[in-house]
Design a protein around this motif. Structure first.
Motif, PDB file in Angstrom:
ATOM      1  N   THR A   1       0.832  -1.200   0.000  1.00  0.00           N
ATOM      2  CA  THR A   1       0.000   0.000   0.000  1.00  0.00           C
ATOM      3  C   THR A   1       0.871   1.256   0.000  1.00  0.00           C
ATOM      4  OG1 THR A   1      -1.769  -1.158   1.170  1.00  0.00           O
ATOM      5  CG2 THR A   1      -1.801   1.244   1.271  1.00  0.00           C
ATOM      6  N   LEU A   2       1.905   1.256   0.821  1.00  0.00           N
ATOM      7  CA  LEU A   2       2.824   2.400   0.862  1.00  0.00           C
ATOM      8  C   LEU A   2       3.535   2.583  -0.479  1.00  0.00           C
ATOM      9  CD1 LEU A   2       4.336   1.889   4.440  1.00  0.00           C
ATOM     10  CD2 LEU A   2       2.675   3.640   3.712  1.00  0.00           C
TER      11      LEU A   2
ATOM     12  N   ALA B   1       2.318   1.710  -3.427  1.00  0.00           N
ATOM     13  CA  ALA B   1       1.331   2.207  -4.384  1.00  0.00           C
ATOM     14  C   ALA B   1       1.067   3.697  -4.166  1.00  0.00           C
ATOM     15  CB  ALA B   1       0.032   1.418  -4.259  1.00  0.00           C
ATOM     16  N   GLN B   2       0.968   4.107  -2.908  1.00  0.00           N
ATOM     17  CA  GLN B   2       0.710   5.514  -2.605  1.00  0.00           C
ATOM     18  C   GLN B   2       1.887   6.392  -2.997  1.00  0.00           C
ATOM     19  OE1 GLN B   2      -0.310   5.315   1.550  1.00  0.00           O
ATOM     20  NE2 GLN B   2      -2.477   4.938   1.129  1.00  0.00           N
ATOM     21  N   SER B   3       3.108   5.920  -2.783  1.00  0.00           N
ATOM     22  CA  SER B   3       4.272   6.735  -3.142  1.00  0.00           C
ATOM     23  C   SER B   3       4.453   6.814  -4.653  1.00  0.00           C
ATOM     24  CB  SER B   3       5.547   6.193  -2.490  1.00  0.00           C
ATOM     25  OG  SER B   3       5.919   4.957  -3.074  1.00  0.00           O
TER      26      SER B   3
ATOM     27  N   GLY C   1       1.907   7.117  -6.636  1.00  0.00           N
ATOM     28  CA  GLY C   1       0.750   7.850  -7.150  1.00  0.00           C
ATOM     29  C   GLY C   1      -0.400   6.949  -7.555  1.00  0.00           C
ATOM     30  N   ASP C   2      -0.326   5.665  -7.223  1.00  0.00           N
ATOM     31  CA  ASP C   2      -1.367   4.718  -7.610  1.00  0.00           C
ATOM     32  C   ASP C   2      -2.173   4.327  -6.381  1.00  0.00           C
ATOM     33  OD1 ASP C   2      -2.931   2.916  -9.016  1.00  0.00           O
ATOM     34  OD2 ASP C   2      -1.431   1.313  -8.987  1.00  0.00           O
ATOM     35  N   ALA C   3      -2.968   5.238  -5.878  1.00  0.00           N
ATOM     36  CA  ALA C   3      -3.738   4.992  -4.660  1.00  0.00           C
ATOM     37  C   ALA C   3      -5.165   4.532  -4.954  1.00  0.00           C
ATOM     38  CB  ALA C   3      -3.772   6.253  -3.801  1.00  0.00           C
TER      39      ALA C   3
END
Length: 164
Positions: A54-55, A57-59, A61-63
Protein backbone atom coordinates in the motif's frame (compact mmCIF):
# COMPACT_ATOMS: atom_id res chain seq x y z
CA UNK A 1 12.89 -5.33 -8.44
CA UNK A 2 12.95 -3.02 -5.41
CA UNK A 3 13.78 -4.24 -1.91
CA UNK A 4 10.30 -3.10 -0.80
CA UNK A 5 8.62 -5.27 -3.43
CA UNK A 6 10.80 -8.26 -2.53
CA UNK A 7 9.98 -7.80 1.17
CA UNK A 8 6.25 -7.36 0.50
CA UNK A 9 6.13 -10.39 -1.79
CA UNK A 10 8.09 -12.53 0.67
CA UNK A 11 5.91 -11.60 3.66
CA UNK A 12 2.66 -12.19 1.78
CA UNK A 13 3.99 -15.53 0.52
CA UNK A 14 4.92 -16.46 4.10
CA UNK A 15 1.34 -15.56 5.05
CA UNK A 16 0.16 -18.07 2.43
CA UNK A 17 2.41 -20.77 3.89
CA UNK A 18 1.47 -20.23 7.55
CA UNK A 19 -2.23 -19.70 6.89
CA UNK A 20 -2.53 -22.72 4.58
CA UNK A 21 -0.75 -25.01 7.03
CA UNK A 22 -2.98 -23.72 9.83
CA UNK A 23 -6.23 -24.24 7.91
CA UNK A 24 -5.44 -27.71 6.60
CA UNK A 25 -3.92 -28.90 9.88
CA UNK A 26 -7.11 -27.77 11.62
CA UNK A 27 -9.17 -29.68 9.05
CA UNK A 28 -7.23 -32.87 9.82
CA UNK A 29 -6.83 -32.69 13.58
CA UNK A 30 -9.36 -30.19 14.99
CA UNK A 31 -8.47 -26.83 16.48
CA UNK A 32 -5.24 -26.68 18.53
CA UNK A 33 -3.00 -24.03 20.03
CA UNK A 34 -0.62 -24.64 17.11
CA UNK A 35 -3.38 -23.58 14.69
CA UNK A 36 -3.88 -20.34 16.61
CA UNK A 37 -0.17 -19.55 16.26
CA UNK A 38 -0.28 -20.34 12.53
CA UNK A 39 -3.42 -18.22 11.94
CA UNK A 40 -2.08 -15.20 13.84
CA UNK A 41 1.34 -15.52 12.19
CA UNK A 42 -0.26 -15.67 8.74
CA UNK A 43 -2.36 -12.64 9.60
CA UNK A 44 0.71 -10.71 10.80
CA UNK A 45 2.69 -11.52 7.65
CA UNK A 46 -0.24 -10.64 5.38
CA UNK A 47 -0.87 -7.35 7.14
CA UNK A 48 2.84 -6.47 6.95
CA UNK A 49 3.09 -7.30 3.24
CA UNK A 50 -0.13 -5.49 2.41
CA UNK A 51 1.00 -2.41 4.33
CA UNK A 52 4.30 -2.33 2.42
CA UNK A 53 2.50 -2.71 -0.92
CA UNK A 54 0.00 0.00 0.00
CA UNK A 55 2.82 2.40 0.86
CA UNK A 56 4.53 1.56 -2.43
CA UNK A 57 1.33 2.21 -4.38
CA UNK A 58 0.71 5.51 -2.61
CA UNK A 59 4.27 6.73 -3.14
CA UNK A 60 3.96 5.85 -6.83
CA UNK A 61 0.75 7.85 -7.15
CA UNK A 62 -1.37 4.72 -7.61
CA UNK A 63 -3.74 4.99 -4.66
CA UNK A 64 -6.80 3.79 -6.60
CA UNK A 65 -8.75 1.03 -4.89
CA UNK A 66 -8.81 -1.66 -7.58
CA UNK A 67 -10.13 -5.19 -7.41
CA UNK A 68 -6.87 -6.49 -5.92
CA UNK A 69 -6.69 -3.82 -3.21
CA UNK A 70 -10.38 -4.06 -2.29
CA UNK A 71 -10.37 -7.86 -2.07
CA UNK A 72 -7.07 -7.74 -0.15
CA UNK A 73 -8.51 -5.43 2.50
CA UNK A 74 -11.58 -7.65 2.85
CA UNK A 75 -9.33 -10.71 3.11
CA UNK A 76 -7.36 -9.12 5.96
CA UNK A 77 -10.59 -8.30 7.79
CA UNK A 78 -11.76 -11.90 7.32
CA UNK A 79 -8.38 -13.24 8.51
CA UNK A 80 -8.62 -11.10 11.65
CA UNK A 81 -12.17 -12.31 12.30
CA UNK A 82 -11.08 -15.90 11.61
CA UNK A 83 -8.08 -15.78 13.98
CA UNK A 84 -10.19 -14.09 16.67
CA UNK A 85 -12.98 -16.65 16.32
CA UNK A 86 -10.39 -19.46 16.42
CA UNK A 87 -9.01 -18.08 19.67
CA UNK A 88 -12.45 -17.75 21.26
CA UNK A 89 -13.48 -21.22 20.05
CA UNK A 90 -10.28 -22.78 21.36
CA UNK A 91 -10.67 -21.14 24.77
CA UNK A 92 -14.32 -22.22 25.08
CA UNK A 93 -13.55 -25.75 23.86
CA UNK A 94 -17.06 -26.62 22.61
CA UNK A 95 -17.09 -29.43 20.00
CA UNK A 96 -20.10 -27.86 18.27
CA UNK A 97 -18.33 -24.48 18.02
CA UNK A 98 -15.21 -26.20 16.67
CA UNK A 99 -17.29 -27.89 13.93
CA UNK A 100 -18.85 -24.57 12.88
CA UNK A 101 -15.42 -22.96 12.93
CA UNK A 102 -14.10 -25.79 10.77
CA UNK A 103 -16.47 -24.82 7.92
CA UNK A 104 -15.76 -21.09 8.24
CA UNK A 105 -12.03 -21.75 8.18
CA UNK A 106 -11.90 -23.16 4.66
CA UNK A 107 -14.24 -20.46 3.31
CA UNK A 108 -11.96 -17.71 4.65
CA UNK A 109 -8.89 -19.47 3.22
CA UNK A 110 -10.51 -19.75 -0.22
CA UNK A 111 -11.50 -16.08 -0.13
CA UNK A 112 -7.97 -15.10 0.97
CA UNK A 113 -6.57 -17.06 -1.95
CA UNK A 114 -8.36 -14.76 -4.44
CA UNK A 115 -6.43 -11.52 -3.79
CA UNK A 116 -3.20 -13.50 -3.38
CA UNK A 117 -3.65 -15.12 -6.81
CA UNK A 118 -4.87 -11.87 -8.33
CA UNK A 119 -1.70 -10.11 -7.13
CA UNK A 120 0.49 -12.88 -8.50
CA UNK A 121 -1.24 -12.82 -11.89
CA UNK A 122 -1.03 -9.02 -12.13
CA UNK A 123 2.57 -9.02 -10.94
CA UNK A 124 4.01 -11.32 -13.61
CA UNK A 125 5.23 -8.87 -16.29
CA UNK A 126 5.19 -11.32 -19.19
CA UNK A 127 1.48 -12.09 -18.69
CA UNK A 128 0.32 -8.45 -19.08
CA UNK A 129 -3.03 -9.26 -17.49
CA UNK A 130 -5.51 -6.46 -16.94
CA UNK A 131 -7.53 -6.27 -13.74
CA UNK A 132 -10.50 -8.20 -15.17
CA UNK A 133 -8.35 -10.91 -16.78
CA UNK A 134 -6.39 -11.44 -13.57
CA UNK A 135 -9.66 -11.45 -11.61
CA UNK A 136 -11.08 -14.19 -13.81
CA UNK A 137 -7.81 -16.12 -13.52
CA UNK A 138 -7.90 -15.88 -9.72
CA UNK A 139 -11.50 -17.11 -9.67
CA UNK A 140 -10.47 -20.11 -11.78
CA UNK A 141 -7.60 -20.91 -9.38
CA UNK A 142 -9.86 -20.55 -6.32
CA UNK A 143 -12.58 -22.62 -7.98
CA UNK A 144 -10.06 -25.38 -8.69
CA UNK A 145 -8.82 -25.21 -5.08
CA UNK A 146 -12.41 -25.41 -3.79
CA UNK A 147 -13.09 -28.41 -6.03
CA UNK A 148 -9.98 -30.17 -4.71
CA UNK A 149 -11.04 -29.48 -1.12
CA UNK A 150 -14.53 -30.88 -1.76
CA UNK A 151 -13.24 -33.95 -3.60
CA UNK A 152 -10.70 -34.65 -0.86
CA UNK A 153 -13.39 -34.33 1.81
CA UNK A 154 -15.71 -36.67 -0.10
CA UNK A 155 -12.92 -39.20 -0.59
CA UNK A 156 -12.14 -39.03 3.13
CA UNK A 157 -15.79 -39.60 4.05
CA UNK A 158 -16.03 -42.53 1.63
CA UNK A 159 -12.88 -44.08 3.11
CA UNK A 160 -14.17 -43.48 6.66
CA UNK A 161 -17.57 -45.04 5.83
CA UNK A 162 -15.96 -48.15 4.32
CA UNK A 163 -13.95 -48.72 7.53
CA UNK A 164 -16.99 -48.33 9.80
Amino acid sequence: MSIQLILATATISLALVFYTIGVFDERRHSLTKRNLVLFWTGFAFDTTGTTIMTLMAQSGGDAALGMHAASGVLAIVLMAAHATWATVTYVRGSDRAKQRFHTFSIVVWLFWLMPYTLGVLQGVPMLHLANLQAGIGSLVVVGAAALLVVLTALRGRKRHASRG
